[in-house]
Write an enzyme that holds these catalytic residues in place. Structure first.
Site, PDB file in Angstrom:
ATOM      1  N   HIS A 178       0.829  -1.203   0.000  1.00  0.00           N
ATOM      2  CA  HIS A 178       0.000   0.000   0.000  1.00  0.00           C
ATOM      3  C   HIS A 178       0.866   1.256   0.000  1.00  0.00           C
ATOM      4  O   HIS A 178       0.603   2.220  -0.723  1.00  0.00           O
ATOM      5  CB  HIS A 178      -0.916  -0.028   1.229  1.00  0.00           C
ATOM      6  CG  HIS A 178      -1.873   1.110   1.291  1.00  0.00           C
ATOM      7  ND1 HIS A 178      -2.304   1.644   2.480  1.00  0.00           N
ATOM      8  CD2 HIS A 178      -2.479   1.842   0.324  1.00  0.00           C
ATOM      9  CE1 HIS A 178      -3.137   2.641   2.244  1.00  0.00           C
ATOM     10  NE2 HIS A 178      -3.260   2.781   0.941  1.00  0.00           N
ATOM     11  N   GLU A 192       2.358   1.845  -3.392  1.00  0.00           N
ATOM     12  CA  GLU A 192       1.337   2.431  -4.274  1.00  0.00           C
ATOM     13  C   GLU A 192       1.307   3.954  -4.112  1.00  0.00           C
ATOM     14  O   GLU A 192       1.281   4.699  -5.096  1.00  0.00           O
ATOM     15  CB  GLU A 192      -0.030   1.830  -3.949  1.00  0.00           C
ATOM     16  CG  GLU A 192      -1.207   2.497  -4.643  1.00  0.00           C
ATOM     17  CD  GLU A 192      -2.378   2.757  -3.716  1.00  0.00           C
ATOM     18  OE1 GLU A 192      -2.832   3.924  -3.622  1.00  0.00           O
ATOM     19  OE2 GLU A 192      -2.858   1.794  -3.085  1.00  0.00           O
ATOM     20  N   HIS A 193       1.344   4.429  -2.876  1.00  0.00           N
ATOM     21  CA  HIS A 193       1.346   5.883  -2.632  1.00  0.00           C
ATOM     22  C   HIS A 193       2.607   6.535  -3.172  1.00  0.00           C
ATOM     23  O   HIS A 193       2.555   7.606  -3.779  1.00  0.00           O
ATOM     24  CB  HIS A 193       1.257   6.151  -1.121  1.00  0.00           C
ATOM     25  CG  HIS A 193      -0.133   6.171  -0.586  1.00  0.00           C
ATOM     26  ND1 HIS A 193      -0.736   7.311  -0.121  1.00  0.00           N
ATOM     27  CD2 HIS A 193      -1.056   5.181  -0.449  1.00  0.00           C
ATOM     28  CE1 HIS A 193      -1.960   7.033   0.289  1.00  0.00           C
ATOM     29  NE2 HIS A 193      -2.179   5.745   0.116  1.00  0.00           N
TER      30      HIS A 193
END
Length: 1106
Positions: free
Chosen positions: A65, A68-69
């Site tokens: 996650h 992804e950022h």
């Protein structure tokens, strides 16, 4: 050099699909689906990477996650961190991404051409790039090519800039905190935490600062290198699926993709599977979990381990099983337990977890009595499973399901471009024949009795888990889940209950509950699917008014562009009685819920056959909506109307539904703050209206007789407004109007009694703040809605300026307030349209206090004033062009067109040509006129602007915690805490020296930087080595982030040395706090009411009466 491999161009498509497709594989094994749509006004692309949270390291959850950022924060080719989003915004676009268990999906949408929707086309509607079918030289000017170039670099050379690392990890942390009080997230994580730790389903997938920064650093991990390593190890071209949709020819798209994505490295990684230990081992099966939710909800969830059906795309046995278990018609599980007063709803289906793993899940919403009877409900479920098993799977049921699926796919309409690319790139990860990428699992192709029986064999009485959710039952939760803090208790299924369930699953037909039986033939399946297609030069932009008299007003438009056998009938039954008082509003809501309750069994067949209905109360009265396949729409409409007219309010069902509505009103306070704040703003700016707490106060007093007395009065007299739209002929629209009138038999409501809805006018130069404490004591997030009222919706020039301001501040607002300042995960800037007025607003949900958020919004707006002053004419015109493209965006399907028409009708402006008017008023806007507009209505220093802020303050905020503690008391407590902390760290704490060091430090003001600077100087004076000092200060920062707010001190953010200084906030006039809402609203004047922008006779197409 290896060439591109073309896999297929022969995809199975719906009958309405006018696109062309090509599946290719690049030399680096990246697979792409190219989509040529000559008529699209939006281009899009999506990359789905076959890596997600299941690939996180066990000691660093949230890595996928976080990566992804971080990919959005600059690449070697485009190092400016917001270059990608800036480019998209300037070309009417946007982007997003999400991380799932086994995939990470990135997507964007952008204007299909540099002109507006009508530019770049030949007279026959074919795009110039596709006209000759060859490659053009349009790459340099194409928004799609520019976006693809930036997008591809995510997967080639991301920078993982150290300067952005901490900010993006804080964004991840803020996203996690946003979800901490969400029952959906809490209960999902509870199920995961209580699964086997030998399967990655057990992971905490979101991540937070503790898991992604603080704990790894304590272990000596270089976290930037860890993220780079994760990307290097897991992101491989052969695991990526790309979808690109644009106006360009397939050859041109192929050329771009081959060029731009050639640099993605292929590491030949295997597709991931988890065929080993499963989430539910024997230890997790035959257990029951009792969980306490945040909201007042009650549910029973049954989970079984289930087979992975990824390779069973032809037969999909779980769809047959879930169709029967989840049925709501006569003979179903729900029909029986609902009649018993135990449940309100039931859903069932298989849930894929990852390749190799799935669950079958049944979820039941319980009543109070049903909670006590949850064991009986489980036994009913197993009796129904015995009923299904006692005879072979029924081919007629399968054929019915197969037929419905075929009709749905045959008439599948287009969706938003980015929805299509994002969904399809995910589908490409499945082991489907490439020709079936579009039909995928939409179609069920083959009846396989053995596969269905095998699927049923997983649903046994020796391998399930129960989760029982309630705020009050059993009450003795003895554990807390690690990541979200959910209280729970877990135990083995009691032996007597286990035996009873096993016996229920073996029940013979003669001993079974007689009310349980398989569904009957579905009479709602559409058979007339003909569409009378007529060529038109241009689709009509407004419906026709085919009836306009004292009894009813009927709007009608025959579909002239989508050609599907579907329609929409929307009926507004208007009577001021429905919202005359909060009590009446609640009676109208209860009436709607009771009618829908009566119709559950009847309407379910229509629902699964593609015909839906709804009945809701709203400000003007009641609204009935029926939509779907037009063949049998009138049959369902008539049944709904008869049920409305003949409702018998039964005391037992009234009690259940009243309790359900009471809970929904109470649960309103436990929503995310950003979902509440707008209701307060609407309430304060509407001439007439109420809030949730006022409805709740009235509902507790209602009884069945109140509803029985209310609804005949309401139905006795009304104004009827109808829209018939889609595959509906004019004569059918007239007949449906007659049906409504003859069934309900109302008297006409004179126009003099129609409601007039108005907004209140905030005076020029006014500045008000309304403050509320959140109802959820555990929510740590504050929220602000900062609203600047601009003027009347009828002032088209002003509205054009509001829209353009929203366009210009969209990306820069997000970049400044969220990315740079890290105020919170939820940040929104843009127009706000009310009943008769419009304005500009900023919404932020944050852990930071609302006064600080207000200050930062003022600073942002002052900063933007400077930006506007120096904005080049090219940039200004680019914003105008981007906004015009957005306004002219084509309607994609029948539902969107219907929503637009009904929106114009229900606002009572009947402004069907609003888009065209908006564009006409945007085009002549100048930078000078926008600067004048900004200075008058928006700038924080403007003496003429009208502002209203809503502050939602968390109960755990320093303001609430601190109470009446003096600044001196706060400082003394902080110094005591520092002495204790230093002593624990092995440093002698000299009280006098510390006090002297802190003499000029604003401790009570939360000046973190000054506090830590003072501690640093003290440590240096105590002879502590710099490396040890740094470790002590880092530990202290974590401690004080929690400790200071607990003492009632609001923390000021630290601006790191070398970081860009925050924009200065201007001096503004003091705000006036609203302490008496009634007096505040009474002091304001109201706008004119909403009236048609043009004479409705212009739309009339009324047959003359004989």
């Amino acid at each position: 050099m290896a060439s591109v491999r073309r896999i297929t161009e022969s995809l199975e498509t719906s009958s309405l699909d006018d696109r062309s497709y090509r599946v290719i594989e690049l030399p680096n094994k990246l697979e792409a689906l190219l989509v040529h749509d000559p008529d699209t006004d939006k281009a899009s692309a999506s990359v789905n990477v076959n890596v997600g949270s299941f690939s996180d390291a066990d000691d660093m959850p949230g890595m996928a996650h976080a990566v992804e950022h971080l990919l959005f924060m600059g690449t070697e080719k485009y190092p400016v961190e917001n270059d990608y989003n800036q480019f998209l915004t300037s070309h009417s676009g946007y982007s997003n991404a999400y991380t799932a268990a086994t995939e990470t999906n990135y997507f964007f949408e952008v204007a299909a051409s540099t002109g507006n929707s009508d530019e770049g086309k030949l007279p026959n509607g074919i795009s110039e790039t596709a006209a000759n079918g060859v490659i053009t030289n349009g790459a340099t000017s194409s928004p799609l090519h520019g976006a693809l170039d930036r997008f591809a670099q995510f997967f080639i050379a991301p920078l993982f800039l150290a300067s952005t690392l901490d900010r993006e990890l804080r964004a991840v942390d803020s996203e996690n905190k946003k979800n901490l009080q969400s029952d959906a997230w809490r209960l999902l994580q509870l199920n995961k935490t209580l699964s086997s730790n030998k399967h990655p389903y057990h992971h905490f997938s979101t991540g937070n600062l503790e898991t992604l920064r603080d704990e790894p650093r304590k272990r000596g991990v270089d976290i930037r290198e860890a993220f780079i390593d994760f990307h290097d190890r897991n992101y491989s071209a052969n695991l990526m699926k790309l979808v690109v949709l644009g106006r360009e020819s397939l050859d041109e798209l192929e050329s771009w993709v081959a060029d731009l994505f050639a640099g993605v490295r292929n590491k030949d990684l295997p597709m991931q599977r988890w065929d080993g230990p499963q989430p539910y081992s024997a230890a997790e099966q035959l257990t029951q979990v009792f969980a306490k939710p945040v909201m007042d909800t009650r549910s029973l969830d049954i989970y079984w381990p289930y087979q992975d059906e990824e390779d069973m795309y032809d037969t999909q046995p779980s769809r047959y099983i879930s169709h029967l278990i989840g049925h709501e018609g006569p003979g179903s599980i729900l029909a029986y337990i609902k009649a018993k007063g135990w449940a309100n709803s039931l859903s069932a289906g298989s849930t894929p977890v990852c390749p190799g793993t799935a669950f079958f899940h049944v979820s039941i919403r319980l009543t109070e009595e049903g909670l006590e009877k949850y064991q009986e409900i489980v036994k009913v479920l197993f009796q129904y499973l015995a009923l299904i098993r006692e005879q072979p799977p029924q081919k007629w049921i399968f054929e019915e399901m197969k037929g419905i699926a075929e009709v749905d796919f045959r008439f599948q309409q287009k969706s938003r471009a980015s929805n299509f690319t994002s969904m399809t790139s995910g589908t490409m990860q499945k082991p489907l024949p490439r020709e079936r990428l579009l039909s995928g699992i939409s179609l069920i192709r083959r009846f396989d009795s053995e596969a269905i029986s095998k699927g049923l064999s997983w649903l046994r009485s020796d391998n399930y888990r129960l989760t029982i959710v309630s705020q009050h039952f059993p009450g003795d939760w003895d554990q807390k889940e690690k990541w979200y803090g959910t209280e729970y208790k877990i135990q083995r299924i009691p032996t007597d209950f286990e035996d009873a369930v096993r016996k229920a699953g073996e029940t013979a037909s003669q001993n079974r509950i007689p009310e349980l039986f398989l569904p009957h033939v579905n009479e709602f399946i559409p058979t007339k699917l003909d569409v009378n297609k007529i060529d038109v030069l241009e689709p009509s932009k407004a419906p026709k008014l085919i009836r306009n008299d004292e009894g009813a007003r009927t709007w009608w438009k025959k579909d002239d562009q989508f050609w599907v056998p579907k329609g929409n009938v929307l009926v507004s039954l208007q009577n001021p009685l429905a919202s005359a008082t909060p009590a009446n509003y609640v009676k109208a809501k209860m009436y709607c819920e009771l009618v829908k309750d009566v119709l559950v069994e009847y309407s379910y067949d229509a629902e699964i056959a593609g015909i839906d209905y709804d009945l809701v109360s709203y400000g003007l009265g009641l609204e009935v909506d029926v939509s779907g396949y037009s063949d049998k729409m009138a049959v369902l409409l008539e049944k709904v109307l008869i049920s409305m007219r003949d409702l018998e309010v039964k005391a037992d069902r009234f009690k259940i539904i009243k309790e359900r509505v009471l809970r929904s009103y109470r649960n309103w306070n436990y929503q995310q703050p950003y979902r509440q704040v707008g209701d307060f703003l609407n309430w304060l700016t509407k001439e007439k209206g109420w809030m949730n707490e006022q409805y709740l106060a009235e509902l507790v007093h209602l009884n069945p007789e109140d509803i029985s007395n209310f609804f005949p009065q309401f139905l006795d007299q009304m104004h009827i407004e109808i829209l018939c739209h889609g595959n509906i002929h004019k004569e059918d629209a007239a007949r449906m109007t007659d049906l409504i009138q003859t069934t309900l038999r109302p008297r006409a409501l004179p126009q003099s009694q129609w409601q007039i809805r108005r907004n209140l006018i905030l005076p020029e130069g006014s500045d008000h703040t309304y403050q509320r404490t959140l109802g959820d004591p555990a929510n740590v997030n504050h929220c602000i809605e900062y609203y600047l009222q601009v003027g009347s919706l009828r002032d088209r020039e002003l509205m054009a300026k509001v829209l353009l301001l929203g366009q210009m501040t969209d990306e820069v607002g997000f970049d400044q307030l969220r990315t740079k300042e890290q105020l919170g995960y939820i940040v929104f800037t843009g127009p706000k349209v009310a009943t008769t007025t419009a304005g500009y607003r900023v919404i932020i949900q944050s852990e930071k206090p609302t006064e600080y958020l207000e200050e930062r919004i003022n600073a942002f707006l002052a900063m933007f004033a400077d930006k506007l002053r120096v904005m080049s004419s090219e940039e200004f015109e680019s914003h105008k062009k981007s906004l015009i493209n957005k306004r002219l965006e084509k309607i994609k399907n029948l539902g969107q067109e219907c929503s637009r028409f009904w929106g114009h009708i229900s606002t009572e402006y009947f402004d069907f040509y609003k888009v065209e008017h908006d564009v006409a008023h945007i085009k002549p806007l100048t930078k000078e006129s926008m600067m004048q507009f900004f200075e008058h209505y928006i700038n924080p220093t403007s003496p003429t602007r009208a502002k209203l802020s809503i502050h939602m303050v968390a109960q755990s905020s320093p303001k609430v915690v601190g109470g009446s503690m003096s600044d001196e008391d706060k400082k003394e407590k902080v110094l005591a805490l520092i002495r204790k902390f230093l002593t624990a760290a092995g440093v002698e704490a000299d009280a006098e020296k510390l006090e002297e060091q802190f003499k000029t430090v604003d401790v009570a003001g939360g000046d973190q930087k000054a506090i830590f600077a003072a501690v640093s100087v003290y440590l240096k004076g105590a002879g502590i080595p710099s490396e040890q000092s740094s470790q002590i200060l880092e530990q202290g920062q974590q401690l004080f982030a929690t400790a200071l707010p607990s003492l009632g001190i609001e923390i000021q953010p630290i601006v790191e040395d070398g970081a860009e200084a925050l924009p200065a906030a201007p001096q503004v006039k003091p705000t006036t706090y609203i302490t008496n809402v009634q007096q505040f609203k009474a002091s304001l004047t109201a706008t004119a009411g909403a009236t048609p922008v043009t004479d409705l006779k212009e739309f009339e197409d009324i047959e003359p009466k004989l």
